[in-house]
Structures are given as structure tokens and as C-alpha cells.
Design an enzyme around this catalytic site. Structure first.
Site, PDB file in Angstrom:
ATOM      1  N   LYS A 120     -34.354 -11.294 -11.119  1.00 21.03           N
ATOM      2  CA  LYS A 120     -35.653 -11.743 -10.620  1.00 21.03           C
ATOM      3  C   LYS A 120     -35.558 -12.650  -9.396  1.00 21.03           C
ATOM      4  CE  LYS A 120     -36.853 -13.253 -14.750  1.00 21.03           C
ATOM      5  NZ  LYS A 120     -37.651 -13.830 -15.851  1.00 21.03           N
ATOM      6  N   GLU A 180     -35.396 -19.056 -17.476  1.00 20.83           N
ATOM      7  CA  GLU A 180     -35.461 -18.608 -16.084  1.00 20.83           C
ATOM      8  C   GLU A 180     -36.853 -18.839 -15.507  1.00 20.83           C
ATOM      9  OE1 GLU A 180     -33.301 -15.132 -14.590  1.00 20.83           O
ATOM     10  OE2 GLU A 180     -32.804 -14.679 -16.667  1.00 20.83           O
ATOM     11  N   HIS A 213     -38.665 -21.974 -12.317  1.00 20.50           N
ATOM     12  CA  HIS A 213     -39.585 -21.800 -11.191  1.00 20.50           C
ATOM     13  C   HIS A 213     -40.679 -22.864 -11.156  1.00 20.50           C
ATOM     14  CE1 HIS A 213     -38.088 -17.916  -9.742  1.00 20.50           C
ATOM     15  NE2 HIS A 213     -37.942 -17.554 -11.004  1.00 20.50           N
TER      16      HIS A 213
END
Length: 331
Positions: free
Chosen positions: A124, A194, A198
Site C-alpha cells: 500500500k 499499517e 497513516h
């Protein structure tokens, strides 16, 4: 060694929520046979095919597929040992990219092993794909066909954007918005970490270092919701490499509900641009709300694996992205 028959022998590396979903997706397939799996503590291999229920039960009850009898083996270097033992055509890398160099390190492991075949990931992060691009020549030299960014986004939605872009003379923007609902975040621990990376004030290292209790505390504060905006998402580099548009015209964001299996919003991609007649318009491609994150990641991943096998059998090796090659439906 690549098989010459029609059945593709598949391995899955990583057996958390995504790896277990991959096993379920593979079960009814007649063109693919799931023969190998590895997690952090062990691996299992059976050339006649693995039992998904047995592998999931071993992982749940004992902590590793290495406990599956009689095909499991406990090992500290599980991936390396599996590579040396298993006869496979391709692997789905259902591995967390924590730290951010991990997937490139796994690729180097395959390069050094002498194995030849097809690798597929659902990466990603833009920076992670950039690391793999540096290995393109080495992958080609050793006979590996590597398909990167081939999940839902990047992957399915990136490919849809590349197709939608054909209507335009110029692309003004590509906006990807996703909604993910999962009943229990612990089933997708690595994926959630993950996503946390962000959030403002977080990065990959900080998210990786968080204990489960710290993740729970964060989710308690947000009522289980992770709202993500302007993510570092590999759709941008993939669309730029495909010549669709500069990466700064691509934006990705969405909402993850870690306590509810229902999607908090529909997942879609909007491609805006100017046609050759000078008209400004927008194409929108929306995923059905009933399709899960696991279905929208694993399905395309194996579709890209099948496409990669076709390339590999033609002697085409190296690194390819979701926008360069379209996935093929797997029966």
C-alpha cells in the site's frame, strides 16, 4: 520449478486475517491449488493441497501453521525453509510491510534463493513500491515475475482508474475513497497497524512498536474508527508509472471501522478529466458494499497471480504493477 500442467501451485506467506482469507478464497478454485503456507513460527507444505480448516485451527489454538500434522514444521526461518522444500509456481505475499523495508527484504530473499516463479503482493505504501522498483533488474535476471500493488487499492481500483482514464485526453484527478468494516481488529492486527501509521502523529515505526493494549486504547478513543486522509498510497506511483497522470493528482483516503463488519461508506474511485472534445467529466467505479475487504484484496491478488503465470511461461520476468497488467479471472 514452474509446472507445465494447468493447475497453478500456490503458496501463501503470512497467515493472519488476510492469509487466512486467501486460503478460503483458494479452496473452491479448480485452476489453483494451495500447497504451501508460512507464518513467523513455522510452515506447512503438502503437494496434494492443504486443509484450510486445519491450518486456521492450528494457528488459532497453538499459534502457528507449523503445528499442522503431518505437514507442519516449526522453524525460526520459516520462509527460507519453505522455499527450499516446496514445489510452487507462485506466492501471495500476505505479509505486513512493517518495517517499511520488509517487502523489499523478502524479495531479496527470493532472489538469493534461486527460486523461479511469480510473486504477488498487496503493498500500500508508495515508498515500499519504490524500493521494489530498484530490484526490477535483479528480479528479471533470476527469472522472477513480481506483481506489486495488486490488492484492492492499489490493485483493483488502480486498474479501474487506468481503464477509465482511456476516455480522456488529460486526467485532472484520481480520487480513491475506501470504506472497510471488520468485526474484530485483532483478526487484522498488521493491517490495522499499517493504517494507524497513516494517522497524523504516527509513522510505520511508531505503529509497529505499539502493543495490542496501546492499539486498543487508541481505538477506544475513536470508537473503533480510523479516518484516513491524503495517505501515502502506492496508487499514485503506479498510475504515474503507467503514464495516466502525475502522482500529485492522485489522492487516497477512507474510513476503517474496526468494530463493525458493515462498511462505513462505499469504496470507489473517481477519475476526472478532459475529453478530446474539450468536455470535462468524471467516471466513478464503485465496489459493492457486500464485498469484504478480504474478498476485494485476495480475489484480485490471485487474478494477478494468474496473469503473472501467463507472463512467466512466456519468459517475461521482472517487476510489474497493477496498472500495467490486468488480472485474469480464476475459476
Amino acid at each position: 520449478m514452474m509446472s507445465t500442467d494447468k493447475v497453478i501451485r500456490v503458496g501463501v506467506l503470512g497467515f493472519g486475517g488476510l492469509g487466512q482469507a486467501a486460503a478460503r478464497v483458494l479452496e473452491p478454485k479448480i485452476e489453483m491449488k494451495w500447497v504451501a503456507v508460512a507464518d513467523r513460527k513455522g510452515y506447512a507444505y503438502n503437494e496434494m493441497g492443504l486443509d484450510g480448516d486445519a491450518c486456521i485451527a492450528a494457528c488459532r489454538d497453538k499459534g502457528s501453521v507449523g503445528y499442522v500434522r503431518p505437514y507442519g514444521t516449526l522453524a525460526s526461518n520459516s520462509i527460507q525453509e519453505l522455499l527450499a522444500k516446496a514445489n510452487t509456481d507462485g506466492y501471495f505475499l500476505a505479509l505486513p510491510n512493517l518495517p517499511n523495508t520488509f517487502m523489499a527484504d523478502v524479495a531479496r530473499m527470493f532472489i538469493q534463493s534461486g527460486w523461479r516463479g511469480v510473486l504477488v503482493d498487496a503493498l500500500k505504501r508508495t515508498s515500499a513500491v519504490e524500493q521494489l522498483l530498484q530490484l526490477r533488474g535483479e528480479l528479471q535476471a533470476v527469472g522472477i515475475t513480481y506483481m506489486t500493488g495488486c490488492g484492492a487499492t492499489p490493485g483493483l481500483l488502480t486498474a479501474a482508474a487506468a481503464l477509465a482514464a482511456q476516455s480522456y485526453a488529460e486526467i485532472h484527478s484520481v480520487k480513491i475513497t475506501f470504506g472497510v468494516g471488520i468485526a474484530n481488529w485483532e483478526a487484522y492486527r498488521a493491517t490495522i497497524r499499517e493504517d494507524i501509521a497513516h494517522l497524523p502523529g504516527y509513522n510505520v515505526e511508531k505503529a509497529r512498536a505499539m502493543s495490542d493494549a496501546e492499539v486498543e486504547m487508541l481505538l477506544d478513543k475513536t470508537n473503533g474508527i480510523l479516518a484516513l486522509e491524503n495517505m501515502e498510497h502506492a496508487d499514485d506511483i503506479i498510475l504515474e508509472l503507467a503514464g495516466i497522470c502525475p502522482r500529485d493528482r492522485v489522492s487516497v483516503g477512507g474510513v476503517v471501522d474496526t468494530r463493525n463488519p458493515k462498511k462505513p461508506l462505499s469504496t470507489h474511485v473517481k477519475v476526472a478529466g478532459r475529453t478530446f472534445e474539450g468536455k470535462i467529466s468524471t467516471h466513478t467505479f464503485t465496489l459493492g458494499d457486500e464485498t469484504s475487504m478480504a474478498a476485494n484484496v485476495c480475489g484480485p491478488a490471485f487474478g494477478y497471480l494468474k496473469a503473472g503465470i501467463a507472463l512467466h511461461r512466456r519468459g517475461i520476468y521482472g517487476l510489474f504493477t497493477a496498472a500495467e497488467v490486468m488480472p485474469q479471472f480464476v475459476k
